[in-house]
Design a protein around this motif. Structure first.
Motif, PDB file in Angstrom:
ATOM      1  N   ALA A 189       0.848  -1.193   0.000  1.00  0.00           N
ATOM      2  CA  ALA A 189       0.000   0.000   0.000  1.00  0.00           C
ATOM      3  C   ALA A 189       0.880   1.238   0.000  1.00  0.00           C
ATOM      4  O   ALA A 189       2.025   1.200   0.463  1.00  0.00           O
ATOM      5  CB  ALA A 189      -0.932   0.009   1.210  1.00  0.00           C
ATOM      6  N   VAL A 190       0.345   2.325  -0.526  1.00  0.00           N
ATOM      7  CA  VAL A 190       1.067   3.596  -0.551  1.00  0.00           C
ATOM      8  C   VAL A 190       0.148   4.690  -0.024  1.00  0.00           C
ATOM      9  O   VAL A 190      -1.078   4.595  -0.084  1.00  0.00           O
ATOM     10  CB  VAL A 190       1.552   3.957  -1.978  1.00  0.00           C
ATOM     11  N   ASP A 191       0.758   5.741   0.507  1.00  0.00           N
ATOM     12  CA  ASP A 191       0.055   6.948   0.938  1.00  0.00           C
ATOM     13  C   ASP A 191       0.528   8.115   0.077  1.00  0.00           C
ATOM     14  O   ASP A 191       1.734   8.295  -0.122  1.00  0.00           O
ATOM     15  CB  ASP A 191       0.341   7.260   2.408  1.00  0.00           C
ATOM     16  N   LEU A 192      -0.419   8.878  -0.438  1.00  0.00           N
ATOM     17  CA  LEU A 192      -0.094  10.027  -1.279  1.00  0.00           C
ATOM     18  C   LEU A 192      -0.696  11.280  -0.653  1.00  0.00           C
ATOM     19  O   LEU A 192      -1.807  11.241  -0.117  1.00  0.00           O
ATOM     20  CB  LEU A 192      -0.645   9.840  -2.692  1.00  0.00           C
ATOM     21  N   GLY A 193       0.028  12.383  -0.722  1.00  0.00           N
ATOM     22  CA  GLY A 193      -0.496  13.619  -0.154  1.00  0.00           C
ATOM     23  C   GLY A 193       0.151  14.838  -0.761  1.00  0.00           C
ATOM     24  O   GLY A 193       1.268  14.786  -1.287  1.00  0.00           O
ATOM     25  N   ALA A 194      -0.570  15.953  -0.733  1.00  0.00           N
ATOM     26  CA  ALA A 194      -0.050  17.206  -1.276  1.00  0.00           C
ATOM     27  C   ALA A 194      -0.669  18.378  -0.527  1.00  0.00           C
ATOM     28  O   ALA A 194      -1.817  18.300  -0.058  1.00  0.00           O
ATOM     29  CB  ALA A 194      -0.362  17.329  -2.772  1.00  0.00           C
ATOM     30  N   VAL A 195       0.099  19.458  -0.410  1.00  0.00           N
ATOM     31  CA  VAL A 195      -0.361  20.692   0.235  1.00  0.00           C
ATOM     32  C   VAL A 195      -0.064  21.859  -0.693  1.00  0.00           C
ATOM     33  O   VAL A 195       1.036  21.955  -1.258  1.00  0.00           O
ATOM     34  CB  VAL A 195       0.341  20.910   1.592  1.00  0.00           C
ATOM     35  N   TYR A 196      -1.033  22.728  -0.891  1.00  0.00           N
ATOM     36  CA  TYR A 196      -0.864  23.913  -1.753  1.00  0.00           C
ATOM     37  C   TYR A 196      -1.227  25.162  -0.955  1.00  0.00           C
ATOM     38  O   TYR A 196      -2.332  25.265  -0.422  1.00  0.00           O
ATOM     39  CB  TYR A 196      -1.756  23.814  -2.985  1.00  0.00           C
ATOM     40  N   ARG A 197      -0.279  26.075  -0.852  1.00  0.00           N
ATOM     41  CA  ARG A 197      -0.506  27.333  -0.153  1.00  0.00           C
ATOM     42  C   ARG A 197      -0.797  28.426  -1.172  1.00  0.00           C
ATOM     43  O   ARG A 197       0.085  28.837  -1.940  1.00  0.00           O
ATOM     44  CB  ARG A 197       0.715  27.697   0.699  1.00  0.00           C
ATOM     45  N   LEU A 198      -2.042  28.879  -1.187  1.00  0.00           N
ATOM     46  CA  LEU A 198      -2.452  29.905  -2.134  1.00  0.00           C
ATOM     47  C   LEU A 198      -1.861  31.258  -1.771  1.00  0.00           C
ATOM     48  O   LEU A 198      -1.317  31.968  -2.631  1.00  0.00           O
ATOM     49  CB  LEU A 198      -3.975  29.985  -2.188  1.00  0.00           C
ATOM     50  N   ASN A 199      -1.965  31.628  -0.511  1.00  0.00           N
ATOM     51  CA  ASN A 199      -1.386  32.872   0.007  1.00  0.00           C
ATOM     52  C   ASN A 199      -1.217  32.709   1.515  1.00  0.00           C
ATOM     53  O   ASN A 199      -1.302  31.594   2.043  1.00  0.00           O
ATOM     54  CB  ASN A 199      -2.267  34.077  -0.360  1.00  0.00           C
TER      55      ASN A 199
END
Length: 211
Positions: A20-30
């Protein structure tokens, strides 16, 4: 004891394999907005041997022992023997290997930091567990505030497959450890005796020691 033909001691220590794998992402708009997404437990598991046992139809127990003495061990044994007849299983043998997913969890969230008071943050989180007939989802709104470095608090409200819930947390942070008291589910309606109505409740107390 209730399945004939299956010997536990004959099983191999290695019954199968999986990944199994875990995927994640974070995007900071401002400075005010931050978005995140993750996909957890995306994988499968494969069993070398799949043993199947079934009640194979309706089971019926006929007895006239409706009363028994709780202080008499023989009465308990007779009562348990009668009940055990309801879940006697028939061994249907080894059906070979079986591969299935383990159920993935998807999270989508957003966080907003109050411009006029940076110590206050608001969040939204959707959690969905994808697991066939056991799939569930939860939508949650939260508010967190940290007026001073040693103290923080938060509240949240959620609604989803299992109904609505209200939670809160108070966290005391000092050098070397922090203490917290929290509740995932807080009843909004109580009986005169203080018993929650139409809801369950819990309270968690804990201490963390960071390294």
């Amino acid at each position: 004891d209730y399945v004939n033909g299956v010997e536990v001691e004959d099983f191999s220590p290695v019954s199968g394999y999986g990944a199994a794998v875990d995927l994640g992402a974070v995007y900071r708009l401002n400075d005010d907005w931050e978005f995140s997404a993750s996909l957890l437990d995306l994988g499968f598991i494969s069993w070398n041997n799949n043993h199947v046992a079934s009640t194979n139809g309706n089971q019926q127990v006929v007895t006239d022992e409706y009363t028994f003495n709780v202080d008499n061990n023989d009465s308990w044994d007779e009562f348990k023997d009668n009940l055990s007849m309801l879940y006697q299983l028939e061994d249907l043998g080894d059906t070979g290997s079986r591969t299935s997913g383990i159920g993935a969890t998807m999270n989508i969230g957003a966080q907003y930091t109050l411009p006029v008071y940076r110590r206050a943050k608001f969040g939204f989180l959707n959690t969905t567990r994808v697991n066939g007939p056991f799939t569930w989802t939860d939508f949650r709104l939260s508010a967190n505030v940290e007026p001073v470095k040693c103290l923080s608090a938060g509240v949240n409200f959620g609604v989803g497959t299992f109904g609505a819930s209200f939670g809160w947390i108070v966290n005391l942070k000092v050098p070397g450890f922090n203490l917290f008291v929290a509740s995932d589910r807080t009843p909004c309606k109580l009986a005169k005796q203080g018993v929650p109505l139409n809801s369950n409740a819990n309270v968690n107390l804990g201490m963390n020691i960071p390294f």
